[in-house]
Design a protein around this motif. Structure first.
Motif, PDB file in Angstrom:
ATOM      1  N   ASP A   7      74.757  29.416 -73.073  1.00 14.60           N
ATOM      2  CA  ASP A   7      73.562  30.236 -72.885  1.00 14.60           C
ATOM      3  C   ASP A   7      72.257  29.442 -72.826  1.00 14.60           C
ATOM      4  N   PHE A   8      72.326  28.164 -72.507  1.00 15.36           N
ATOM      5  CA  PHE A   8      71.112  27.395 -72.232  1.00 15.36           C
ATOM      6  C   PHE A   8      70.731  27.762 -70.795  1.00 15.36           C
ATOM      7  N   ASP A   9      70.050  28.872 -70.656  1.00 12.87           N
ATOM      8  CA  ASP A   9      69.862  29.485 -69.348  1.00 12.87           C
ATOM      9  C   ASP A   9      68.840  28.809 -68.440  1.00 12.87           C
ATOM     10  N   LYS A  10      68.197  27.766 -68.882  1.00  9.71           N
ATOM     11  CA  LYS A  10      67.236  27.043 -68.038  1.00  9.71           C
ATOM     12  C   LYS A  10      67.873  25.820 -67.360  1.00  9.71           C
ATOM     13  N   ILE A  11      69.034  25.407 -67.817  1.00 11.27           N
ATOM     14  CA  ILE A  11      69.670  24.190 -67.297  1.00 11.27           C
ATOM     15  C   ILE A  11      70.135  24.397 -65.853  1.00 11.27           C
ATOM     16  N   THR A  12      69.720  23.490 -64.968  1.00  6.12           N
ATOM     17  CA  THR A  12      70.178  23.503 -63.582  1.00  6.12           C
ATOM     18  C   THR A  12      71.091  22.322 -63.272  1.00  6.12           C
ATOM     19  N   LYS A  13      71.018  21.271 -64.109  1.00  7.11           N
ATOM     20  CA  LYS A  13      71.781  20.057 -63.856  1.00  7.11           C
ATOM     21  C   LYS A  13      72.221  19.441 -65.174  1.00  7.11           C
ATOM     22  N   ALA A  14      73.454  18.910 -65.196  1.00  8.48           N
ATOM     23  CA  ALA A  14      73.948  18.182 -66.360  1.00  8.48           C
ATOM     24  C   ALA A  14      74.532  16.858 -65.886  1.00  8.48           C
ATOM     25  N   VAL A  15      74.152  15.787 -66.564  1.00  3.79           N
ATOM     26  CA  VAL A  15      74.634  14.448 -66.230  1.00  3.79           C
ATOM     27  C   VAL A  15      75.461  13.947 -67.410  1.00  3.79           C
ATOM     28  N   LEU A  16      76.744  13.704 -67.159  1.00  3.59           N
ATOM     29  CA  LEU A  16      77.653  13.241 -68.205  1.00  3.59           C
ATOM     30  C   LEU A  16      77.990  11.770 -67.970  1.00  3.59           C
ATOM     31  N   PRO A  17      78.065  10.979 -69.031  1.00  4.15           N
ATOM     32  CA  PRO A  17      78.381   9.561 -68.872  1.00  4.15           C
ATOM     33  C   PRO A  17      79.878   9.347 -68.624  1.00  4.15           C
ATOM     34  N   ARG A  18      80.212   8.175 -68.170  1.00  7.50           N
ATOM     35  CA  ARG A  18      81.610   7.825 -67.894  1.00  7.50           C
ATOM     36  C   ARG A  18      82.475   7.848 -69.142  1.00  7.50           C
ATOM     37  N   THR A  19      81.861   7.838 -70.315  1.00  7.91           N
ATOM     38  CA  THR A  19      82.613   7.805 -71.572  1.00  7.91           C
ATOM     39  C   THR A  19      83.170   9.166 -71.993  1.00  7.91           C
ATOM     40  N   VAL A  20      82.700  10.263 -71.366  1.00  8.34           N
ATOM     41  CA  VAL A  20      83.190  11.599 -71.722  1.00  8.34           C
ATOM     42  C   VAL A  20      84.652  11.728 -71.302  1.00  8.34           C
ATOM     43  N   GLN A  21      85.488  12.179 -72.260  1.00  5.53           N
ATOM     44  CA  GLN A  21      86.925  12.332 -72.010  1.00  5.53           C
ATOM     45  C   GLN A  21      87.384  13.782 -72.029  1.00  5.53           C
TER      46      GLN A  21
END
Length: 90
Positions: free
Chosen positions: A44-58
């Motif tokens: 419900d973070f309703d303002k987010i349009t973009k998310a950038v995840l690092p290569r370390t996320v599994q």
């Protein structure tokens, strides 16, 4: 008194400690070293349009981005082993 909004656990898991009240930035950048996004982490973070995840996320937990109705862009790193149910549900 600290206004901590997030913390990174020893295993690299990102924990958001404050709700979305006052969150006005339209993007989320998760720092390198984070290995997982917890269940309902950005729900419900309703303002987010973009998310950038690092290569370390599994892994990405259930409903991690559910309710983010404006989310248009997210990169899923090659090393992600699983994405749980309802991660991107509205």
């Amino acid at each position: 008194m600290s206004q901590e909004r997030y913390r990174i656990e020893a295993d690299g898991t990102l924990i958001v400690t404050a709700g979305n009240a006052g969150v006005t930035v339209p993007f989320v950048i998760v720092t390198d070293g984070v290995t997982g996004i917890n269940e309902k982490e950005f729900r419900d973070f309703d303002k987010i349009t973009k998310a950038v995840l690092p290569r370390t996320v599994q892994w990405i937990g259930s409903s991690a981005f559910s309710g983010c109705k404006k989310l248009k862009s997210i990169n899923i790193p090659v090393g992600v082993k699983y994405i749980k149910s309802f991660t991107f549900s509205h």
